[in-house]
Motif scaffolding. Structure first.
Motif, PDB file in Angstrom:
ATOM      1  N   GLY A 150       0.200   3.210 -11.745  1.00  0.00           N
ATOM      2  CA  GLY A 150       0.390   2.978 -13.169  1.00  0.00           C
ATOM      3  C   GLY A 150       1.755   2.420 -13.526  1.00  0.00           C
ATOM      4  O   GLY A 150       1.942   1.914 -14.634  1.00  0.00           O
ATOM      5  N   GLU A 151       2.721   2.519 -12.610  1.00  0.00           N
ATOM      6  CA  GLU A 151       4.077   2.038 -12.888  1.00  0.00           C
ATOM      7  C   GLU A 151       4.325   0.652 -12.308  1.00  0.00           C
ATOM      8  O   GLU A 151       5.453   0.151 -12.366  1.00  0.00           O
ATOM      9  CB  GLU A 151       5.094   3.016 -12.296  1.00  0.00           C
ATOM     10  CG  GLU A 151       5.045   4.405 -12.932  1.00  0.00           C
ATOM     11  CD  GLU A 151       6.037   5.361 -12.298  1.00  0.00           C
ATOM     12  OE1 GLU A 151       6.855   4.906 -11.463  1.00  0.00           O
ATOM     13  OE2 GLU A 151       6.004   6.566 -12.629  1.00  0.00           O
ATOM     14  N   MET A 152       3.294   0.029 -11.775  1.00  0.00           N
ATOM     15  CA  MET A 152       3.467  -1.259 -11.108  1.00  0.00           C
ATOM     16  C   MET A 152       3.173  -2.433 -12.047  1.00  0.00           C
ATOM     17  O   MET A 152       2.467  -2.293 -13.045  1.00  0.00           O
ATOM     18  CB  MET A 152       2.538  -1.350  -9.895  1.00  0.00           C
ATOM     19  CG  MET A 152       2.894  -0.397  -8.786  1.00  0.00           C
ATOM     20  SD  MET A 152       1.785  -0.600  -7.375  1.00  0.00           S
ATOM     21  CE  MET A 152       2.495   0.618  -6.257  1.00  0.00           C
ATOM     22  N   SER A 153       3.704  -3.592 -11.691  1.00  0.00           N
ATOM     23  CA  SER A 153       3.408  -4.826 -12.418  1.00  0.00           C
ATOM     24  C   SER A 153       2.003  -5.296 -12.058  1.00  0.00           C
ATOM     25  O   SER A 153       1.368  -4.794 -11.113  1.00  0.00           O
ATOM     26  CB  SER A 153       4.422  -5.910 -12.054  1.00  0.00           C
ATOM     27  OG  SER A 153       4.242  -6.317 -10.699  1.00  0.00           O
ATOM     28  N   GLY A 154       1.513  -6.288 -12.789  1.00  0.00           N
ATOM     29  CA  GLY A 154       0.186  -6.829 -12.518  1.00  0.00           C
ATOM     30  C   GLY A 154       0.062  -7.390 -11.119  1.00  0.00           C
ATOM     31  O   GLY A 154      -0.935  -7.170 -10.424  1.00  0.00           O
TER      32      GLY A 154
END
Length: 270
Positions: A150-154
């Motif tokens: 959930g804390e990652m970029s696309g």
């Protein structure tokens, strides 16, 4: 058009399907017809997907690209025709189909790709952890294995989903719109990854709207609009007629200018 992408030597890819026997093909379909919601979405589709190649499906919205990918995966019922697969098939859906707020790390998500290989009562063993680490390394996400998804970029999330597919060591990797919503560096990284996987012998099949990346990475382009309009290497698709028929555009459409420029640029590179 000048491409920012690294050049790809076409000779590293596989030969055309016509040069192979059926035994050499990890995936093929013949006279495929699919009906959804009472209408025919795909009709009379025959394709031979060869090992060590990148096949790109291009067409407008509603052309049946996603349906074809899922049909080749074997998850949609066929009205007629046949799909033959030899070896493991792995699938990466569109990012919009995924839930990203669940509490799992990159390592956890990739391990889920092995769930079919784990018995109900068996915990993952050393070989499974090794496979997960190898898959994350392939997509350059090993340093972020403990970060929550959930804390990652696309782009990072997309790489994790590809790693989840690669952990199965598939003979065929099927991807639905892998470039959508990603920034240019992420698109370039994925393009290089798909080329690398093909060089290692994997058959990569993807649907996309991204003409620039499609024509750059593809060994073969399939123009699709419910049926196959054209099926050829990018350099052989200079004729605007199949593009007009596929995308239902006029002879003055900017799409045709872009395609001609992209095809010429890739032909000069290779």
């Amino acid at each position: 058009m000048t491409s920012a992408l690294s050049a790809r030597p076409r000779e590293a890819a596989g030969a055309t399907a016509a040069g192979h026997t059926d035994a050499a093909l990890p995936l093929s379909c013949s006279q495929l017809r699919v009906n959804l919601g009472g209408r025919t979405v795909l009709d009379d589709i025959s394709l031979d997907i060869e090992a060590g190649s990148v096949t790109v499906l291009l067409g407008p919205n509603g052309a049946g690209k996603t349906t074809l990918v899922k049909s080749l995966l074997g998850v949609l019922p066929l009205a007629s025709g046949i799909v033959e697969a030899r070896g493991e098939r792995a699938y990466v859906p569109q990012r919009s189909e995924m839930e990203w707020d669940f509490p799992a790390t990159a390592h956890d998500v990739v391990m889920l790709g092995l769930i079919r290989k784990l018995s109900r009562w068996r915990s993952p063993g050393k070989e499974h952890y090794k496979a997960v680490a190898h898959a994350l390394s392939k997509v350059r996400m090993d340093a972020m294995k403990d970060r929550p998804i959930g804390e990652m970029s696309g782009g990072q999330r997309q790489r994790v989903m590809i790693a989840r597919a690669l952990v199965l060591e598939p003979a065929v990797l099927l991807l639905d719109e892998p470039f959508t919503g990603l920034d240019m560096p992420s698109q370039e990284l994925l393009s290089d990854l798909f080329v690398s996987l093909a060089r290692e012998g994997c058959a990569v099949v993807m649907s996309t709207h991204d003409l620039t990346h499609a024509l750059h990475v593809a060994d073969r382009v399939v123009l699709l609009n419910r049926r196959v309009i054209a099926d050829a290497p990018p350099r052989e698709l200079r004729d605007p007629a199949p593009w007009r028929e596929t995308f239902r555009v006029s002879e003055h459409s900017p799409l045709l200018t872009h395609v001609a420029s992209a095809v010429d640029a890739e032909s000069k590179d290779h």
